[in-house]
Design a protein around this motif. Sequence first.
Motif, mmCIF file in Angstrom:
data_model
loop_
_atom_site.group_PDB
_atom_site.id
_atom_site.type_symbol
_atom_site.label_atom_id
_atom_site.label_comp_id
_atom_site.label_asym_id
_atom_site.label_seq_id
_atom_site.Cartn_x
_atom_site.Cartn_y
_atom_site.Cartn_z
ATOM 1 N N TYR A 1 -30.629 67.993 -37.662
ATOM 2 C CA TYR A 1 -29.720 66.866 -37.425
ATOM 3 C C TYR A 1 -30.151 66.079 -36.190
ATOM 4 N N GLY A 2 -30.461 66.790 -35.110
ATOM 5 C CA GLY A 2 -30.911 66.127 -33.888
ATOM 6 C C GLY A 2 -32.195 65.354 -34.097
ATOM 7 N N LYS A 3 -33.107 65.918 -34.869
ATOM 8 C CA LYS A 3 -34.371 65.223 -35.154
ATOM 9 C C LYS A 3 -34.120 63.953 -35.957
ATOM 10 N N LYS A 4 -33.225 64.017 -36.932
ATOM 11 C CA LYS A 4 -32.921 62.833 -37.748
ATOM 12 C C LYS A 4 -32.217 61.778 -36.894
ATOM 13 N N LEU B 1 -24.905 59.564 -31.685
ATOM 14 C CA LEU B 1 -24.650 60.313 -30.452
ATOM 15 C C LEU B 1 -23.864 61.595 -30.680
ATOM 16 N N ASN B 2 -23.464 61.830 -31.910
ATOM 17 C CA ASN B 2 -22.675 63.009 -32.254
ATOM 18 C C ASN B 2 -23.383 64.280 -31.785
ATOM 19 N N GLY B 3 -22.647 65.149 -31.130
ATOM 20 C CA GLY B 3 -23.236 66.391 -30.634
ATOM 21 C C GLY B 3 -23.873 66.245 -29.274
ATOM 22 N N GLY B 4 -23.798 65.061 -28.696
ATOM 23 C CA GLY B 4 -24.345 64.843 -27.354
ATOM 24 C C GLY B 4 -25.848 64.850 -27.294
ATOM 25 N N ASN B 5 -26.501 64.319 -28.317
ATOM 26 C CA ASN B 5 -27.963 64.319 -28.390
ATOM 27 C C ASN B 5 -28.543 63.547 -27.191
ATOM 28 N N ALA B 6 -29.081 64.304 -26.233
ATOM 29 C CA ALA B 6 -29.604 63.707 -24.988
ATOM 30 C C ALA B 6 -30.789 62.792 -25.244
ATOM 31 N N ASP B 7 -31.618 63.126 -26.235
ATOM 32 C CA ASP B 7 -32.779 62.292 -26.534
ATOM 33 C C ASP B 7 -32.346 60.912 -27.038
ATOM 34 N N VAL B 8 -31.295 60.868 -27.835
ATOM 35 C CA VAL B 8 -30.784 59.582 -28.319
ATOM 36 C C VAL B 8 -30.117 58.842 -27.165
ATOM 37 N N GLN B 9 -29.429 59.559 -26.299
ATOM 38 C CA GLN B 9 -28.809 58.915 -25.145
ATOM 39 C C GLN B 9 -29.852 58.230 -24.269
ATOM 40 N N LEU C 1 -32.641 61.268 -33.713
ATOM 41 C CA LEU C 1 -33.662 60.681 -32.850
ATOM 42 C C LEU C 1 -34.600 59.777 -33.653
ATOM 43 N N GLN C 2 -34.988 60.211 -34.839
ATOM 44 C CA GLN C 2 -35.875 59.401 -35.676
ATOM 45 C C GLN C 2 -35.238 58.043 -35.980
ATOM 46 N N ILE C 3 -34.005 58.053 -36.417
ATOM 47 C CA ILE C 3 -33.331 56.792 -36.756
ATOM 48 C C ILE C 3 -33.064 55.982 -35.490
ATOM 49 N N GLY C 4 -32.716 56.661 -34.410
ATOM 50 C CA GLY C 4 -32.508 55.962 -33.142
ATOM 51 C C GLY C 4 -33.765 55.273 -32.657
ATOM 52 N N LEU D 1 -36.208 54.203 -34.444
ATOM 53 C CA LEU D 1 -36.549 53.083 -35.318
ATOM 54 C C LEU D 1 -35.763 51.816 -34.957
ATOM 55 N N GLY D 2 -34.868 51.948 -34.011
ATOM 56 C CA GLY D 2 -34.136 50.781 -33.536
ATOM 57 C C GLY D 2 -32.653 50.802 -33.817
ATOM 58 N N ALA D 3 -32.150 51.876 -34.415
ATOM 59 C CA ALA D 3 -30.726 51.910 -34.738
ATOM 60 C C ALA D 3 -29.850 51.932 -33.489
ATOM 61 N N MET D 4 -30.296 52.626 -32.442
ATOM 62 C CA MET D 4 -29.488 52.668 -31.220
ATOM 63 C C MET D 4 -29.450 51.305 -30.562
ATOM 64 N N SER D 5 -30.597 50.626 -30.485
ATOM 65 C CA SER D 5 -30.583 49.281 -29.894
ATOM 66 C C SER D 5 -29.823 48.302 -30.792
ATOM 67 N N LEU D 6 -29.831 48.544 -32.099
ATOM 68 C CA LEU D 6 -29.040 47.720 -33.015
ATOM 69 C C LEU D 6 -27.558 47.835 -32.679
ATOM 70 N N VAL D 7 -27.111 49.058 -32.474
ATOM 71 C CA VAL D 7 -25.700 49.271 -32.115
ATOM 72 C C VAL D 7 -25.358 48.491 -30.847
ATOM 73 N N LEU D 8 -26.213 48.597 -29.850
ATOM 74 C CA LEU D 8 -25.973 47.886 -28.588
ATOM 75 C C LEU D 8 -26.002 46.370 -28.787
ATOM 76 N N ASP D 9 -26.931 45.887 -29.618
ATOM 77 C CA ASP D 9 -26.999 44.448 -29.908
ATOM 78 C C ASP D 9 -25.725 43.953 -30.576
ATOM 79 N N VAL D 10 -25.253 44.705 -31.544
ATOM 80 C CA VAL D 10 -24.033 44.292 -32.260
ATOM 81 C C VAL D 10 -22.851 44.281 -31.302
ATOM 82 N N ILE D 11 -22.726 45.322 -30.490
ATOM 83 C CA ILE D 11 -21.600 45.393 -29.552
ATOM 84 C C ILE D 11 -21.632 44.221 -28.577
ATOM 85 N N SER D 12 -22.821 43.865 -28.104
ATOM 86 C CA SER D 12 -22.902 42.817 -27.087
ATOM 87 C C SER D 12 -22.955 41.402 -27.664
ATOM 88 N N ASP D 13 -23.490 41.235 -28.884
ATOM 89 C CA ASP D 13 -23.712 39.885 -29.405
ATOM 90 C C ASP D 13 -22.848 39.481 -30.595
#
Length: 124
Positions: A70-73, A112-120, A75-78, A80-92
């Motif tokens: 789960y953590g690897k998936k 971020l579920n489970g406190g994945n530090a690598d995604v953070q 991070l993989q999706i994050g 690929l830009g999913a985390m920055s996408l979330v931030l873009d949507v929230i801000s823009d």
Amino acid sequence: MLKIINHVKDYLNKEVDSGYDTRRINIQIMEILTELLKDYEPMNYGDEEDGAMDTSEAAVEERKQEFVAYGKKQLQIGKLGAMSLVLDVISDCDPRDQETLCAALELGKQLLNGGNADVQELII
């Protein structure tokens, strides 16, 4: 996957004259990414009848492997830009577009579920 993530980033708050509802497509992309992560989310192992959990060595090892996958998936999706996408949507995103904001927040929650530090770290 990178192409669909970039599609949402590129066309956030923009209507494309393609005959398709760009906003709806963006929401669906984020919902699909969220569901993809949920497919990897470790299950709740409590027994429904008495609340007991299988604590055998094999069961514990299986749960650990599920959390690692789960953590690897995440991070993989994050990455690929999913985390920055979330931030873009929230801000823009247009604040009146609650459905898009909610889809982004759900995706962020799943990333971020489970406190994945690598995604953070991707947030910084």
